[in-house]
Design a protein around this motif. Structure first.
Motif, PDB file in Angstrom:
ATOM      1  N   GLY A  25       1.052  -1.246   0.204  1.00  0.00           N
ATOM      2  CA  GLY A  25       0.611   0.078  -0.184  1.00  0.00           C
ATOM      3  C   GLY A  25       0.937   1.435  -0.044  1.00  0.00           C
ATOM      4  N   VAL A  26       0.347   2.487   0.750  1.00  0.00           N
ATOM      5  CA  VAL A  26       1.218   3.633   0.326  1.00  0.00           C
ATOM      6  C   VAL A  26       0.872   4.388   2.246  1.00  0.00           C
ATOM      7  N   HIS A  27       1.747   4.611   2.300  1.00  0.00           N
ATOM      8  CA  HIS A  27       2.214   5.633   3.798  1.00  0.00           C
ATOM      9  C   HIS A  27       2.631   7.075   3.516  1.00  0.00           C
ATOM     10  N   VAL A  28       2.058   8.061   4.169  1.00  0.00           N
ATOM     11  CA  VAL A  28       2.180   9.239   3.578  1.00  0.00           C
ATOM     12  C   VAL A  28       2.417   9.886   5.110  1.00  0.00           C
ATOM     13  N   THR A  29       3.781  10.501   4.925  1.00  0.00           N
ATOM     14  CA  THR A  29       3.988  11.177   6.467  1.00  0.00           C
ATOM     15  C   THR A  29       4.662  12.498   6.130  1.00  0.00           C
ATOM     16  N   GLY A  30       4.937  13.512   7.513  1.00  0.00           N
ATOM     17  CA  GLY A  30       5.074  14.723   6.859  1.00  0.00           C
ATOM     18  C   GLY A  30       4.422  15.577   6.243  1.00  0.00           C
ATOM     19  N   LEU A  31       2.949  15.390   5.938  1.00  0.00           N
ATOM     20  CA  LEU A  31       2.031  15.954   5.984  1.00  0.00           C
ATOM     21  C   LEU A  31       1.831  17.607   5.952  1.00  0.00           C
ATOM     22  N   GLU A  32       1.998  18.568   5.726  1.00  0.00           N
ATOM     23  CA  GLU A  32       1.475  19.519   5.620  1.00  0.00           C
ATOM     24  C   GLU A  32       1.604  20.508   5.020  1.00  0.00           C
ATOM     25  N   GLY A  33       0.869  22.169   4.602  1.00  0.00           N
ATOM     26  CA  GLY A  33      -0.208  22.914   4.371  1.00  0.00           C
ATOM     27  C   GLY A  33      -1.124  23.558   4.034  1.00  0.00           C
ATOM     28  N   HIS A  34      -1.615  24.123   3.426  1.00  0.00           N
ATOM     29  CA  HIS A  34      -3.048  25.312   3.621  1.00  0.00           C
ATOM     30  C   HIS A  34      -3.769  25.162   2.184  1.00  0.00           C
ATOM     31  N   ILE A  35      -5.362  25.353   2.974  1.00  0.00           N
ATOM     32  CA  ILE A  35      -5.957  25.560   2.063  1.00  0.00           C
ATOM     33  C   ILE A  35      -7.078  26.981   1.857  1.00  0.00           C
ATOM     34  N   LEU A  36      -7.320  27.590   1.302  1.00  0.00           N
ATOM     35  CA  LEU A  36      -8.346  29.155   1.375  1.00  0.00           C
ATOM     36  C   LEU A  36      -9.400  28.287   0.838  1.00  0.00           C
ATOM     37  N   GLY A  37     -10.508  29.403   2.040  1.00  0.00           N
ATOM     38  CA  GLY A  37     -11.931  29.572   1.181  1.00  0.00           C
ATOM     39  C   GLY A  37     -12.464  28.622   1.091  1.00  0.00           C
ATOM     40  N   PHE A  38     -12.219  27.863   2.266  1.00  0.00           N
ATOM     41  CA  PHE A  38     -12.822  25.977   1.829  1.00  0.00           C
ATOM     42  C   PHE A  38     -14.575  26.658   2.943  1.00  0.00           C
ATOM     43  N   ALA A  39     -15.314  26.835   2.449  1.00  0.00           N
ATOM     44  CA  ALA A  39     -16.399  27.246   3.451  1.00  0.00           C
ATOM     45  C   ALA A  39     -16.752  26.379   4.138  1.00  0.00           C
ATOM     46  N   PRO A  40     -16.491  26.736   5.614  1.00  0.00           N
ATOM     47  CA  PRO A  40     -17.353  27.551   6.588  1.00  0.00           C
ATOM     48  C   PRO A  40     -16.362  28.483   7.060  1.00  0.00           C
ATOM     49  N   TRP A  41     -14.827  27.620   6.144  1.00  0.00           N
ATOM     50  CA  TRP A  41     -13.842  28.170   7.219  1.00  0.00           C
ATOM     51  C   TRP A  41     -12.981  28.737   5.854  1.00  0.00           C
ATOM     52  N   LYS A  42     -12.509  30.591   6.759  1.00  0.00           N
ATOM     53  CA  LYS A  42     -11.606  31.031   5.699  1.00  0.00           C
ATOM     54  C   LYS A  42      -9.763  30.313   5.589  1.00  0.00           C
ATOM     55  N   THR A  43      -9.360  29.444   6.072  1.00  0.00           N
ATOM     56  CA  THR A  43      -8.329  28.991   6.022  1.00  0.00           C
ATOM     57  C   THR A  43      -8.263  27.555   7.345  1.00  0.00           C
ATOM     58  N   ILE A  44      -8.225  26.963   6.484  1.00  0.00           N
ATOM     59  CA  ILE A  44      -7.260  25.266   6.953  1.00  0.00           C
ATOM     60  C   ILE A  44      -5.432  25.235   6.558  1.00  0.00           C
ATOM     61  N   GLN A  45      -4.994  25.087   7.832  1.00  0.00           N
ATOM     62  CA  GLN A  45      -4.286  24.984   7.956  1.00  0.00           C
ATOM     63  C   GLN A  45      -3.192  23.100   8.093  1.00  0.00           C
ATOM     64  N   ILE A  83      -4.615  13.693  12.080  1.00  0.00           N
ATOM     65  CA  ILE A  83      -4.451  15.012  11.562  1.00  0.00           C
ATOM     66  C   ILE A  83      -4.152  16.177  12.449  1.00  0.00           C
ATOM     67  N   ASP A  84      -3.310  17.521  12.513  1.00  0.00           N
ATOM     68  CA  ASP A  84      -3.534  18.067  13.437  1.00  0.00           C
ATOM     69  C   ASP A  84      -3.465  19.515  12.851  1.00  0.00           C
ATOM     70  N   ALA A  85      -4.848  19.978  12.651  1.00  0.00           N
ATOM     71  CA  ALA A  85      -5.055  21.286  11.606  1.00  0.00           C
ATOM     72  C   ALA A  85      -5.450  21.977  12.928  1.00  0.00           C
ATOM     73  N   GLU A  86      -5.353  23.273  11.702  1.00  0.00           N
ATOM     74  CA  GLU A  86      -6.272  24.616  12.792  1.00  0.00           C
ATOM     75  C   GLU A  86      -7.304  25.485  11.575  1.00  0.00           C
ATOM     76  N   LEU A  87      -8.354  25.388  12.152  1.00  0.00           N
ATOM     77  CA  LEU A  87      -9.169  25.980  11.339  1.00  0.00           C
ATOM     78  C   LEU A  87      -9.756  27.310  11.810  1.00  0.00           C
ATOM     79  N   ASP A  88      -9.522  28.547  10.688  1.00  0.00           N
ATOM     80  CA  ASP A  88      -9.048  29.439  11.348  1.00  0.00           C
ATOM     81  C   ASP A  88      -8.807  29.628  12.795  1.00  0.00           C
ATOM     82  N   ARG A  89      -7.601  28.832  12.875  1.00  0.00           N
ATOM     83  CA  ARG A  89      -6.518  29.214  13.676  1.00  0.00           C
ATOM     84  C   ARG A  89      -7.302  28.226  14.915  1.00  0.00           C
ATOM     85  N   GLY A  90      -8.319  27.788  14.837  1.00  0.00           N
ATOM     86  CA  GLY A  90      -8.757  27.023  16.154  1.00  0.00           C
ATOM     87  C   GLY A  90      -8.416  25.440  16.005  1.00  0.00           C
TER      88      GLY A  90
END
Length: 604
Positions: free
Chosen positions: A415-435, A453-460
């Motif tokens: 199969g496949v194993h993904v590590t070190g995933l990081e990045g962002h997407i803008l304008g993904f409603a209802p949030w302005k930024t998903i990090q 996954i550890d993320a921030e939804l509009d810094r939340g």
């Protein structure tokens, strides 16, 4: 009259000579050739060749020597005792040289041949023989007028112990004076039938190793047709050739079986191109293709393309075309071409895939191993919108702005194993930024998928863990995928446990869910909606979703001192979607609700 007497005397002399030769042949012992034949074959192969069965002579004007139970030894490290075995070999020879103790071979026939090709863990193989040198021979084929091979089986065992089987029903080689040398063969590779035709351009007595041959290879089966035709510089040296390739099929089953690959459920395909080799470099030009995408995805069209590479030349591929109606471009480079049977040494690679505004850059290494080939990649995925990415994934996404993700991936047979995933997407409603701060995703061959996954939804902050599979079979034609989900952030905790059930009617989601926390408005920040500022909440329900209908069953909602039970149903299949439900208030504190309403967050 004089001429008649001369002719009669000559004829009588020839008859007497033939009778004397045949009489002498009756006293020739064929076993006297055993040692000479074994020694010649051993010298040719550099391995011990033995004749375990009898050697007999079928006497005629073209005597036939029959040898049975022939074996060719393997190296000591090989798993099989013999490199090749043959039940019977018939050698037809010229009469008069035979009477002098010499062999002039006219025809050779093999039957019941078994060949075992094998690779070792340290890069050795049993099919590379030492170059014994020798002088220049007249013609290209061996000094035999005809060779016939029937009922031959070639078994290939790779270094990782995978086994492939190739059958030759009949192979015929002609080296007749006055006719072009030629080879014809038919058989099957992993159950796929094929036909091969090779022919020299000049008669056998004029054919030299440097003169070209015409070549044609045909592979035909119910779902595939491959035709390669053109010219080769030498029949047994494929380092120089010029061929036109045409490949067409209704489905990829045969290709997947032949090369042990998974082509992801593509449909009909057609590929053409020109393939040439010279001075150790292989080049494919004028590449054009049309591939029907998997169900629900666009077709892939290659308008133009080229590829080149060799053992000492880096592999490079460039393709231009369309994915549906979106522009598509692929660039791929590696340090060397893949070896004929299997790759033994790691080889770095890099490339870029572009579809519309989506761009995927990767750089990594292909690592061959006994347990199977693996791939290590460092990759970046970016684009201006999710539209192009959604076409590859086969679903309609919500509107979103620019995105960029980087990660490291390990791909192997499991199969496949993904590590070190990081990045962002803008304008993904209802949030302005998903990090995405940190991510780890694994998908195994058996159907197990895990993500953290550890993320921030509009810094939340949001922490998410997910697991699905492996699938289990239930009722006939029904498969269930167990699903577990846990998410936490802003004081809220969500858990879900259930399954996705798929059958002939589609798929349905069934989850037992619970959401609880100390502040309801904090949950609103996480969900991207405005909620009252009420402390303490606890919601439980069984979620059922499928075919456009979504339900909350056995709903139990406690918010502050208020308790609500019942069910809610959303039907999106009707011309006018409907929301229905039945709710019961077990306890209501209006003052608490009214006070909370006056303190609602200004967030929409």
């Amino acid at each position: 009259m004089r001429h008649f007497k001369l002719f009669s005397a000559l004829l009588l002399g020839l008859l007497l000579l033939a009778a004397a030769a045949f009489a002498a042949l009756l006293f020739v012992d064929p076993t006297v050739f055993r040692n000479r034949l074994e020694a010649s074959a051993t010298a040719a192969f550099g391995r011990a060749v033995r004749f375990g069965g009898p050697i007999r002579l079928e006497r005629s004007l073209q005597p036939l020597i029959v040898i049975e139970n022939i074996t060719i030894d393997n190296p000591e490290w090989a798993s099989e005792a013999y490199f090749a075995t043959a039940e019977k070999v018939g050698v037809q020879v010229a009469l008069f040289p035979l009477l002098r103790g010499d062999l002039k071979v006219l025809d050779v026939r093999f039957s019941g041949v078994m060949v075992f090709l094998e690779e070792g863990l340290q890069g050795a193989d049993n099919y590379t023989f030492a170059d014994r040198g020798g002088g220049k021979k007249h013609g290209v084929l061996p000094s035999v007028e005809q060779i016939l091979i029937q009922d031959a089986v070639i078994t290939y065992r790779s270094a990782n112990a995978s086994v492939s089987r190739y059958e030759i029903n009949k192979a015929r080689l002609w080296n007749l004076p006055g006719e072009p040398e030629r080879i014809e063969a038919e058989g099957s590779a992993k159950g796929v039938p094929f036909r091969i035709h090779l022919a020299a351009d000049t008669p056998a007595e004029n054919t030299e190793p440097h003169l070209p041959w015409s070549a044609r290879l045909e592979v035909r089966c119910p779902d595939l047709a491959l035709i390669a035709s053109g010219r080769v510089a030498q029949v047994f040296d494929w380092s120089r050739f010029d061929l036109r390739i045409a490949l067409k099929g209704d489905r990829p089953d045969t290709i997947e079986n032949l090369f042990d690959v998974d082509l992801g459920g593509i449909g009909a395909f057609e590929i053409t191109g020109s393939l040439a080799a010279a001075e150790g470099v292989f080049r494919m030009t004028d590449i054009a293709a049309h591939v029907q995408g998997p169900s629900g995805t666009p077709d892939i069209t290659i308008v133009t393309g080229a590829a080149s590479g060799g053992p000492e030349t880096p592999l490079h591929v460039e393709l231009q075309g369309k994915y549906g109606d979106a522009p598509l471009a692929l660039t791929f480079s590696a340090e060397r071409i893949v070896e004929v049977f299997s790759q033994k040494a790691p080889w770095p690679m890099a490339g870029r895939l572009q579809a519309a505004d989506a761009q995927f850059d990767f750089k990594g290494t292909v690592v061959p191993a006994a347990a199977g080939t693996s791939v290590e990649l460092d990759a970046i995925l970016q684009g201006e919108s999710l539209d192009a990415l959604a076409r590859f994934l086969g679903y309609a996404p919500p509107k979103a702005g620019p995105y960029r993700f980087s990660f490291r991936a390990h791909l192997d047979q499991g199969g496949v194993h993904v590590t070190g995933l990081e990045g962002h997407i803008l304008g993904f409603a209802p949030w302005k930024t998903i990090q995405i701060v940190q991510g780890d995703v694994a998908a195994r061959k058996g159907g197990l998928v895990k993500a953290s996954i550890d993320a921030e939804l509009d810094r939340g902050p949001l922490s998410l863990s997910f697991q699905a599979g492996p699938p289990t079979a239930g009722e006939p034609n029904t498969t269930a995928w167990p699903v577990q989900l846990e998410a936490s952030g802003s004081g809220a905790v969500l858990t879900a446990d259930g399954s996705v059930v798929a059958d002939q009617g589609g798929s349905r989601l069934q989850l037992a869910t619970r959401v609880k926390g100390n502040r309801l408005d904090a949950l609103g920040l996480l969900a991207g909606v405005s909620l009252p500022r009420i402390a303490r909440y606890d919601l439980r329900a069984r979620v059922a979703s499928g075919d456009g209908v979504h339900e909350l069953r056995d709903l139990a909602f406690q918010v502050g001192a208020n308790r609500i039970t019942g069910s809610v149903r959303w039907d999106g299949t009707a011309p006018r979607p409907r929301l229905t439900g039945r709710l019961s208030l077990g306890r209501v504190t209006l003052g608490e609700l009214l006070d909370a309403a006056s303190k609602t967050s200004p967030r929409k």
